[in-house]
Structures are given as structure tokens and as C-alpha cells.
Design a protein around this motif. Structure first.
Motif, mmCIF file in Angstrom:
data_model
loop_
_atom_site.group_PDB
_atom_site.id
_atom_site.type_symbol
_atom_site.label_atom_id
_atom_site.label_comp_id
_atom_site.label_asym_id
_atom_site.label_seq_id
_atom_site.Cartn_x
_atom_site.Cartn_y
_atom_site.Cartn_z
ATOM 1 N N MET A 1 52.203 -19.196 -64.123
ATOM 2 C CA MET A 1 52.686 -18.968 -65.771
ATOM 3 C C MET A 1 51.454 -18.160 -66.102
ATOM 4 O O MET A 1 50.383 -18.506 -66.035
ATOM 5 N N VAL A 4 54.161 -18.235 -72.258
ATOM 6 C CA VAL A 4 55.139 -18.927 -72.635
ATOM 7 C C VAL A 4 55.291 -18.573 -74.116
ATOM 8 O O VAL A 4 54.247 -18.689 -74.854
ATOM 9 N N LEU A 71 59.071 -25.965 -69.571
ATOM 10 C CA LEU A 71 57.637 -25.662 -68.756
ATOM 11 C C LEU A 71 56.715 -26.897 -68.591
ATOM 12 O O LEU A 71 56.505 -27.217 -69.797
#
Length: 135
Positions: A1, A4, A71
């Protein structure tokens, strides 16, 4: 990741809520800190980006209800992290759930006051990868 993006109709309120939750200030805001349409935080072991965008710019419908992908963020203390989120006004979506038998993977999720889903978990794999970067 790496990044976000969350959405909120009131970016300033969302920024303040996340500053309280994360214990860090947003390092970036446009067009200004007083009237932000976008703010960004750097968080976690790898300084991933958490951006909060005014929902009027979303390419999808943002109506304040819980929606979108989940997430999951690794946390060391799942129970304490979940309690803190709820204390700050998040709404429980999924209670702490064991994933598999004796795997160490446990998850929970909440909706922040702006409708974004936040997943938290104990993730042994993440800890292994983190440890390997410190060797």
C-alpha cells in the motif's frame, strides 16, 4: 500500500478527527489549511499516504454511508485500537474476528464519522516483512 484516499464532505473536520486518532498532523493541505479540499498524512512504518478528499470531487457516489473497499492496517494491540476508534466516534462494522485456526490473523472494522471504512488487524505476515527490512 502506498496511498489510500478517503472522502469527506467536511475535510477540515475529517482532518481534525484523523489528527486526534493518529497523533500526527496533516503535513499537506490544498488550497489552504484553513479551507482544505485535500489533506494528507504520512503514517505507519513506511510512511504511507492517507489522503482525505472533499467528497464533491469523488468519481463515485459518497453519501455518508459505509462503502468501498476495506484496507486493513496492522496494529499491535487490536482490542485497544478498536476501543480507541469507537471512543473517537467511529461506528463498529465488524467485531474482532479470528481468520483461520491459530493463524494469528484477526480483523475488525469500523466506519469513521465520514463514512469511510477502516479495517484494523493483527497480521503476522506484515510483522515478518517489517522485521526483514530491519535486518
Amino acid at each position: 500500500m502506498a496511498t489510500v484516499s478517503f472522502y469527506a464532505a467536511d475535510v477540515k473536520a475529517a482532518r481534525d478527527w484523523y489528527q486526534e486518532l493518529l497523533g500526527v498532523e496533516a503535513y499537506f493541505a490544498v488550497p489552504s489549511a484553513d479551507d482544505p479540499q485535500y489533506v494528507e498524512f504520512r503514517i505507519g512504518d513506511f510512511q504511507a499516504e492517507l489522503g482525505i478528499i472533499n467528497s464533491k470531487f469523488a468519481s463515485h457516489t459518497v453519501d455518508g454511508g459505509s462503502a468501498g473497499a476495506v484496507l486493513y492496517w496492522h496494529v499491535d494491540e487490536l482490542e485497544a485500537s478498536l476501543a480507541r476508534l469507537i471512543e473517537l466516534g467511529a461506528t463498529l462494522i465488524e467485531e474482532i474476528t479470528e481468520r483461520g485456526v491459530n493463524t494469528g490473523f484477526r480483523t475488525a472494522s469500523v466506519a469513521d464519522p465520514f463514512g469511510n471504512v477502516i479495517g484494523i488487524m493483527n497480521n503476522p505476515h506484515y510483522l515478518e516483512i517489517l522485521e526483514s527490512t530491519r535486518s
